[in-house]
Design a protein around this motif. Sequence first.
Motif, PDB file in Angstrom:
ATOM      1  N   ALA A  57     -40.896  46.980  81.443  1.00  0.00           N
ATOM      2  CA  ALA A  57     -40.028  46.292  82.416  1.00  0.00           C
ATOM      3  C   ALA A  57     -39.312  45.168  81.681  1.00  0.00           C
ATOM      4  O   ALA A  57     -39.733  44.009  81.739  1.00  0.00           O
ATOM      5  CB  ALA A  57     -40.843  45.762  83.586  1.00  0.00           C
ATOM      6  N   PRO A  58     -38.230  45.480  80.967  1.00  0.00           N
ATOM      7  CA  PRO A  58     -37.592  44.473  80.102  1.00  0.00           C
ATOM      8  C   PRO A  58     -36.752  43.439  80.829  1.00  0.00           C
ATOM      9  O   PRO A  58     -36.562  42.331  80.315  1.00  0.00           O
ATOM     10  CB  PRO A  58     -36.716  45.315  79.168  1.00  0.00           C
ATOM     11  CG  PRO A  58     -36.408  46.550  79.951  1.00  0.00           C
ATOM     12  CD  PRO A  58     -37.615  46.809  80.798  1.00  0.00           C
ATOM     13  N   LEU A  59     -36.208  43.754  82.017  1.00  0.00           N
ATOM     14  CA  LEU A  59     -35.254  42.852  82.671  1.00  0.00           C
ATOM     15  C   LEU A  59     -35.818  41.453  82.922  1.00  0.00           C
ATOM     16  O   LEU A  59     -35.152  40.459  82.611  1.00  0.00           O
ATOM     17  CB  LEU A  59     -34.755  43.473  83.970  1.00  0.00           C
ATOM     18  CG  LEU A  59     -33.683  42.657  84.723  1.00  0.00           C
ATOM     19  CD1 LEU A  59     -32.450  42.450  83.840  1.00  0.00           C
ATOM     20  CD2 LEU A  59     -33.303  43.350  86.026  1.00  0.00           C
ATOM     21  N   PRO A  60     -37.026  41.318  83.492  1.00  0.00           N
ATOM     22  CA  PRO A  60     -37.523  39.952  83.748  1.00  0.00           C
ATOM     23  C   PRO A  60     -37.640  39.104  82.489  1.00  0.00           C
ATOM     24  O   PRO A  60     -37.256  37.924  82.497  1.00  0.00           O
ATOM     25  CB  PRO A  60     -38.900  40.194  84.387  1.00  0.00           C
ATOM     26  CG  PRO A  60     -38.828  41.569  84.950  1.00  0.00           C
ATOM     27  CD  PRO A  60     -37.950  42.332  84.029  1.00  0.00           C
ATOM     28  N   VAL A  61     -38.147  39.678  81.392  1.00  0.00           N
ATOM     29  CA  VAL A  61     -38.328  38.874  80.182  1.00  0.00           C
ATOM     30  C   VAL A  61     -36.982  38.555  79.537  1.00  0.00           C
ATOM     31  O   VAL A  61     -36.783  37.451  78.996  1.00  0.00           O
ATOM     32  CB  VAL A  61     -39.280  39.571  79.188  1.00  0.00           C
ATOM     33  CG1 VAL A  61     -38.655  40.798  78.564  1.00  0.00           C
ATOM     34  CG2 VAL A  61     -39.723  38.589  78.107  1.00  0.00           C
ATOM     35  N   VAL A  62     -36.023  39.471  79.607  1.00  0.00           N
ATOM     36  CA  VAL A  62     -34.693  39.196  79.057  1.00  0.00           C
ATOM     37  C   VAL A  62     -34.026  38.065  79.830  1.00  0.00           C
ATOM     38  O   VAL A  62     -33.481  37.112  79.241  1.00  0.00           O
ATOM     39  CB  VAL A  62     -33.824  40.474  79.079  1.00  0.00           C
ATOM     40  CG1 VAL A  62     -32.372  40.130  78.753  1.00  0.00           C
ATOM     41  CG2 VAL A  62     -34.355  41.505  78.090  1.00  0.00           C
ATOM     42  N   LEU A  63     -34.057  38.154  81.159  1.00  0.00           N
ATOM     43  CA  LEU A  63     -33.477  37.084  81.977  1.00  0.00           C
ATOM     44  C   LEU A  63     -34.184  35.758  81.727  1.00  0.00           C
ATOM     45  O   LEU A  63     -33.544  34.700  81.660  1.00  0.00           O
ATOM     46  CB  LEU A  63     -33.571  37.460  83.460  1.00  0.00           C
ATOM     47  CG  LEU A  63     -32.678  38.598  83.940  1.00  0.00           C
ATOM     48  CD1 LEU A  63     -32.966  38.903  85.415  1.00  0.00           C
ATOM     49  CD2 LEU A  63     -31.206  38.245  83.754  1.00  0.00           C
ATOM     50  N   HIS A  64     -35.505  35.815  81.574  1.00  0.00           N
ATOM     51  CA  HIS A  64     -36.280  34.597  81.368  1.00  0.00           C
ATOM     52  C   HIS A  64     -35.895  33.927  80.052  1.00  0.00           C
ATOM     53  O   HIS A  64     -35.667  32.704  80.010  1.00  0.00           O
ATOM     54  CB  HIS A  64     -37.770  34.932  81.369  1.00  0.00           C
ATOM     55  CG  HIS A  64     -38.654  33.735  81.298  1.00  0.00           C
ATOM     56  ND1 HIS A  64     -38.898  32.916  82.379  1.00  0.00           N
ATOM     57  CD2 HIS A  64     -39.361  33.193  80.260  1.00  0.00           C
ATOM     58  CE1 HIS A  64     -39.709  31.940  82.023  1.00  0.00           C
ATOM     59  NE2 HIS A  64     -40.002  32.080  80.744  1.00  0.00           N
TER      60      HIS A  64
END
Length: 215
Positions: A57-64
């Motif tokens: 699930a890459p989206l949360p860590v990228v946004l973070h």
Amino acid sequence: MTSKSATESPRSGRLTWFVPTGLILLSIVPMVAGAIRLTELAGGAAITPENARFFAAPLPVVLHIIAVGLYSVLGAFQFAPRFRRRRPGWHRAAGRLLVACGLVAALTGLWMTLFYPRPVGDGDLLAGFRLVFGTAMFVSIVLGLAAIRRRDIARHRAWMIRGYAIGLGAGTQVLTNLPWFLFFGTPGEFPRALLMAAGWLINLAVAERAIRRQR
């Protein structure tokens, strides 16, 4: 009549940038770590037990990572009073972006705490600390936004300083964890949780001191 700007010494100008420079330096290690993580995700690095949750699930860590980086650097410039006074338009525009980045950083941090599998060394206590301080960061930014809408500048400044202090916790956590690593090796779940909490608490203590001095 001599203007105020003409009478300001070079030393005063250097002191103006002392705090922002220190805050940016404090952010360097977490930002470098974040850049490495983004490079891994973009470059298709080998999936390991340590990074598997990010690939799943890459989206949360990228946004973070992006939000925290912008929040740390832009927020540091808000602690340069002369720069802020001379460029009020920049201060307002940057403030709007800071609110958005801070809220995204807090919410993605909470999401990752709740839904990502925990890495080795992260226990229930650390997860609880992350939920408490992540929520506190989100609430501080919302209260700061509400205060400026009421034109209550003092409360706006106080709440935004608190939110920024929590957001910069990762930088201080490098300093609180480093002595333990040097003398004792990798900390276990309990000392790791306390060392991480110490980073947030130190930042909040410094923030409260700064708020009281301004008052």
